[in-house]
Structure formats: structure tokens, C-alpha cells
Design an enzyme around this catalytic site. Structure first.
Site, mmCIF file in Angstrom:
data_model
loop_
_atom_site.group_PDB
_atom_site.id
_atom_site.type_symbol
_atom_site.label_atom_id
_atom_site.label_comp_id
_atom_site.label_asym_id
_atom_site.label_seq_id
_atom_site.Cartn_x
_atom_site.Cartn_y
_atom_site.Cartn_z
ATOM 1 N N LYS A 34 0.784 -1.519 -0.141
ATOM 2 C CA LYS A 34 0.159 0.145 0.198
ATOM 3 C C LYS A 34 0.858 1.891 -0.168
ATOM 4 O O LYS A 34 2.076 1.205 0.128
ATOM 5 C CB LYS A 34 -0.988 0.698 1.471
ATOM 6 N N TYR A 243 17.324 29.421 9.098
ATOM 7 C CA TYR A 243 15.943 29.681 9.234
ATOM 8 C C TYR A 243 16.074 29.759 11.301
ATOM 9 O O TYR A 243 16.077 29.152 11.636
ATOM 10 C CB TYR A 243 14.964 29.927 9.524
#
Length: 346
Positions: A34, A243
Site C-alpha cells: 500500500k 532560519y
């Protein structure tokens, strides 16, 4: 080339599948593919597993099953965990899928919409996620069994914790619901296989262990991720990287900026703890993982590297998961589409 390379070792994948198959010699080993084969590519993973001997495949939804049927062609069984959802009849019929029926509403939808079409049954042995609960199964059991299901299954909630009392509780519940039926039974995915023969029944469902993840100790690494260096620079004491100024240099530091980030499925949360590798040298992530770029300390290297390794023989998906406070499944299924992918089958 400023594009990271994701190499998937299909030989390692098949070796891991065989290890799980051999751990339950009395059962037939299927394969859970899956979510695009846990992010590694259904179109390449499924044929490799079929070549290794897998004949039963498991997917989450009918759309995945239809895609898998196009890849594998006729022959292998494709089981759909979500069962027979409204609107699925055409896909189930056209792709010869086996829906795992989860309740009386799905049973009615299936026998009325696709009379005589194969199906399986999923039982809830205590996880409270999918499947018929004991009372519903008791009411429906004789009717359902008269229709000739291909498989009766349940799913373990705590199989990754061998000593968890939930395992024996679910085993007892599954036996109470299914002992005496003349239908193949399945209870175990990777973790359940490793719990021992009491959990094996007739069919097992190898999943994350095939892809190199825990709890299969000794699994061969399947996913290898190398990321190119775009630029290197000298960062002086007191200067910051990335950042938010979350990392400040305490000494002169050689910093490489690499072409990968959370847009590529590299989880942002690994930044504080994460490392990459240049050959046999470990290199610390500096500051935050941003969308497309990561800063890495390469001061310990003699020169400037062209590539750094995030996944491979030095560290696997579960190491990255530990740094991010998550699980290896999320690391695998998050791997992005920007990578240059190649597949190895020796």
C-alpha cells in the site's frame, strides 16, 4: 546535478521478504504494498516481490488495487483492506480484487452488487480500527462463511512490543472468533511474524520489515538517499545558519548547503538531532531543515564533498525516525517526488 538521488535496492527488499517468509515456514507470505509500496515505487517493488515468490498482495484502497493489477497482470491475489466501499464495484470487478469486508453494510453491498465475486473478511480483535466486532461477526458468521470467503484476517495493535499484553489478548480474541472455520486465516504483519508461531496461522503479511524497517532486526537497508552539495562556506564564530538563527557557530565552521529539505520528505523535525555521512565521516545538520536546503557541518573533512548520505548503510529509516520523534513508516512514505530514483536488482 542539484537533485538528490534515491536508490532502492530491490535485491535487499526481496532478501528481507524471504527472511520474513522463512520466519513463518508454516504460513504463506504475502506482501503489503500500500501507499505506493511504502513510498518506494509500486511499479518496481511489486514485480520484484512477485519474482521472489509473493502471490498475495495487500493494498489500502481499491484504486491502489486496480493500479497494482495493471502492473502484475492476472494471477496474484490482491486484497483491499478498506473492503468494498460505495462506488468500488467496477474497480473490484474489473481488476479482480478481493475486498476485505469490514461490516454488514459492506457485506450487503458486495453480495448484492457483485454476487459470486471473491471477498475476504476483516475482524476486529481489539484494535478498534477496522473489521467486524465480535457481536457483529457472531450474527453474520454463518451467512458470511456460506459465501466462501478467501481469507479471514485481523490486525495486531502492539506487535512491535513483544511483551505487551495486548498481543495475547488479541490472539485469544481472534482464535475465539475463528477457530474451527475452514478458511485461511491471517493475523500477523512484520511484528506479528516475529512474535512466534502462535501468531502465524495460514497467511502472513510482511510490510515495513521488507522495506528495511524495525522491528525486523538485521534487515538489509533498502532505501539509499544521497544529496548533492550546492555550496560550501566558512562561518565565523558568532554567525548563524538557517532560519530563526537556531544555530550559532562557536568556532570557525565549514558549512555545506545541500539540495534537500522538507519538500522532499526530509522531516523538518530531524534538524536538531540529525546527521549525514561523507564516506565514513559523520556530519551534523546545522539549524533548521528548510523547504529545499539543509546546512551541514563538514569541518571534519579534508575537502569539500560533492554528496552527503542521509539514508544508507550508516543509518536507516528508523534512525531518522528517532531524531524526528516518529516512526520509520512515516520516513519511508514521506520520501518525495523530486528525487532521481534508480533501482538495483542483482
Amino acid at each position: 546535478m542539484a537533485q538528490a538521488r534515491l536508490s532502492i535496492d530491490l535485491s535487499a527488499l526481496c532478501a528481507n521478504w524471504r527472511m520474513l517468509r522463512d520466519a513463518a515456514p508454516s504460513a504463506e507470505a504475502g506482501a503489503v504494498v500500500k501507499a505506493n509500496a511504502y513510498g518506494l515505487g509500486l511499479d518496481r517493488v511489486a514485480p520484484a516481490l512477485a519474482g521472489a515468490g509473493a502471490r498475495k498482495f495487500f493494498v489500502a484502497v481499491a484504486e491502489e488495487g486496480a493500479q497494482l493489477r495493471e502492473i502484475l497482470g492476472p494471477g496474484p491475489e490482491i486484497h483491499v483492506f478498506s473492503g468494498h466501499m460505495a462506488g468500488d464495484a467496477a474497480l473490484i470487478r474489473g481488476a479482480s480484487l478481493i475486498p476485505m469486508i469490514n461490516g454488514i453494510d459492506q457485506m450487503l453491498r458486495h453480495v448484492e452488487g457483485l454476487p459470486g465475486h471473491p471477498f475476504g473478511i476483516q475482524l476486529d480483535s481489539g484494535m478498534n480500527r477496522l473489521g467486524m466486532e465480535p457481536a457483529e461477526w457472531q450474527a453474520l458468521r454463518d451467512i458470511a462463511l456460506a459465501q466462501g470467503p478467501r481469507l479471514v484476517m485481523s490486525h495486531l495493535a502492539c506487535a512491535d512490543e513483544p511483551d505487551h499484553e495486548m498481543n495475547t489478548r488479541q490472539l485469544s480474541a481472534f482464535r475465539a472468533m475463528t477457530d474451527g472455520i475452514e478458511v485461511p486465516r491471517s493475523l500477523s504483519a512484520t511484528g506479528g511474524i516475529l512474535l512466534g508461531s502462535d501468531y502465524h496461522f495460514d497467511v502472513t503479511r510482511p510490510g515495513v520489515g521488507m522495506y528495511g524497517g524495525l522491528p525486523l532486526v538485521g534487515a538489509q537497508p533498502v532505501a539509499h538517499l544521497s544529496i548533492p552539495v550546492i555550496q560550501t562556506r566558512e562561518v565565523l564564530p558568532g554567525e548563524t545558519v538557517g532560519y530563526g538563527n537556531t544555530w550559532t557557530a562557536q568556532a570557525p565552521t565549514r558549512v555545506a548547503t545541500i539540495a534537500g529539505g522538507y519538500a522532499d520528505g526530509i522531516l523538518r523535525a530531524i534538524g536538531a538531532e540529525g546527521w549525514l555521512w561523507a564516506g565514513e565521516t559523520r556530519c551534523k545538520i546545522l539549524g533548521r531543515v528548510s523547504m529545499d536546503l539543509i546546512g551541514v557541518d563538514v569541518s571534519a573533512l579534508d575537502g569539500d564533498p560533492e554528496w552527503l548520505e542521509l539514508l544508507g548503510p550508516h543509518q536507516g529509516v528508523d534512525q531518522l525516525a528517532d531524531w524526528a520523534g516518529t516512526i520509520g513508516y512515516e520516513v519511508l512514505t514521506s520520501l518525495g517526488a523530486r528525487y532521481a530514483r534508480d533501482y538495483v536488482l542483482s
